[in-house]
Design an enzyme around this catalytic site. Structure first.
Site, PDB file in Angstrom:
ATOM      1  N   CYS A 118       0.821  -1.221   0.000  1.00 54.18           N
ATOM      2  CA  CYS A 118       0.000   0.000   0.000  1.00 54.18           C
ATOM      3  C   CYS A 118       0.857   1.274   0.000  1.00 54.18           C
ATOM      4  CB  CYS A 118      -0.980   0.006   1.159  1.00 54.18           C
ATOM      5  SG  CYS A 118      -0.157   0.196   2.729  1.00 54.18           S
ATOM      6  N   TYR A 145      -1.117   4.609   7.423  1.00 53.97           N
ATOM      7  CA  TYR A 145      -0.286   3.402   7.535  1.00 53.97           C
ATOM      8  C   TYR A 145       0.805   3.419   6.453  1.00 53.97           C
ATOM      9  CZ  TYR A 145       0.780  -1.623   7.244  1.00 53.97           C
ATOM     10  OH  TYR A 145       1.413  -2.838   7.206  1.00 53.97           O
ATOM     11  N   LYS A 149       5.007   3.313   6.635  1.00 58.31           N
ATOM     12  CA  LYS A 149       5.834   2.295   5.974  1.00 58.31           C
ATOM     13  C   LYS A 149       6.840   2.935   5.017  1.00 58.31           C
ATOM     14  CE  LYS A 149       4.397  -1.505   7.863  1.00 58.31           C
ATOM     15  NZ  LYS A 149       5.333  -2.314   8.680  1.00 58.31           N
TER      16      LYS A 149
END
Ligand code: GDP
Length: 334
Positions: A118, A145, A149
């Protein structure tokens, strides 16, 4: 492939698996136990809270770790990511920042950071190459999120650039397997559908509801394949890893190279469960990214490919769920 020698004299290579009770970390431990030259080090959250910097620094100062698999993360499906973006960005940034910096301070030889597909732009060209990173806007449903990352990858690259650390990153596609999160609210689509079809058959329900349009496409990789890919990547020599990764695009995609629509996934799981009713789609639930398929040529060039087919992996995970999970949700099937 042979391991480089441990800095700990002639002793075994001391390998810390961060997040060993999660789906990916537990698969890594199962895989690493096959190597006798490894001494595997783990800590539960009660023993070591990775969101607390001083605890992480003391742990690394004391334990003389050679290698780190950074598989500890706060993860969840589309609904959880939309409802709790603050928790996802904060916890992930804390965990990875503390572990990466403490690993550097303690002179850890190698670290492997585990990310997610993602990280790529919502409308990236498919299949997605590593250098599609930061070439366009992210999918809003999991942006918080994804930003965490991306920061993890950039930290590993920055520590290599500034200090010469051998800190590597792998970006897995959607993972599934034993120890997945089967919670219907917070989990990902694959374990949620395994549970929904099992429950429908057990209760004699005529319908199963699948969120969204069923049209989004996802690539699913069994976690045992992910663990194998991670160990393979960690064991590449420094020259091998950095020959395909550049200092400004160092991460490596991990996937199968094929994807299915959510409707096709539901059909496969329906067949495994023996469900004979109707599948309904709920257009009020979000679809998220239209497609997530990774380009896996980098890892293929380094000698690794997935082994388990989706059909085999689904059947195996369905059987695991029936053996280990269903008694925790007895009320649904009573
Ligand atoms: P994503 O890959 O980050 O979008 O996360 P998910 O695995 O949660 O969702 C993938 C796709 O499956 C989305 O289009 C969801 O709407 C769809 N989906 C269909 N049914 C379900 C379900 O029961 N749970 C979840 N989490 N997603 C579902």
């Amino acid at each position: 492939m042979s391991l480089t020698s441990s800095p700990n004299a002639a002793g075994p290579c001391r390998v810390y698996v961060a997040g060993h009770l999660g789906m990916v970390g537990s698969a890594l431990v199962r895989k690493l136990e096959m190597f006798r030259e490894h001494s595997i080090i783990t800590r539960s959250r009660q023993e070591l809270d990775l969101t607390r910097q001083s605890e992480v620094e003391s742990f690394f100062a004391d334990e003389h770790i050679d290698r780190v698999y950074l598989a500890a993360a706060k993860v969840g499906g589309i609904k959880a990511n939309m409802e709790m973006p603050a928790d996802f960005i904060r916890e992930n940034l804390q965990i990875q920042t503390h572990v990466i910096h403490a690993a550097f301070s303690a002179g850890v030889e190698r670290l492997l950071f585990l990310g997610s597909s993602c990280i790529y732009p919502r409308l990236a060209q498919q299949p997605m190459l590593e250098d599609a990173l930061m070439s366009g806007p992210l999918e809003p449903s999991n942006e918080a999120y994804a930003v965490a990352k991306i920061a993890g990858i950039k930290m590993c690259e920055s520590y290599r650039h500034q200090y010469g650390c051998d800190f590597r990153s792998v970006m897995p596609t959607n993972l599934y397997g034993p120890n997945d999160n089967f919670d219907l609210d917070s989990g990902h689509v694959l374990p949620a559908l395994l549970r929904k079809f099992y429950t429908a058959v057990a209760t004699g329900s005529e319908t199963v509801t699948v969120w969204g349009s069923g049209r989004p496409r996802r690539e699913f990789l069994h976690v045992d394949d992910m663990a194998a890919a991670s160990v393979h990547t960690m064991n590449l020599t420094t020259a091998q890893y950095w020959s395909v990764a550049t200092p400004r695009c160092s991460h490596i995609n991990v996937g199968t190279g094929t994807d299915v629509s959510i409707a096709q996934l539901a059909g496969l799981i329906s067949g495994i469960s023996g469900f004979s009713g109707q599948i309904q789609f709920d257009p009020d639930m979000p679809d998220g990214t239209p497609r997530k398929l990774l380009d896996i040529s980098r890892l293929r060039a380094l000698g690794w490919e997935a082994e388990l087919s989706l059909e085999e992996g689904l059947a195996q995970t369905y059987a695991w769920m029936v053996q280990h999970e269903i008694n925790t949700w007895a009320d649904e099937t009573a």
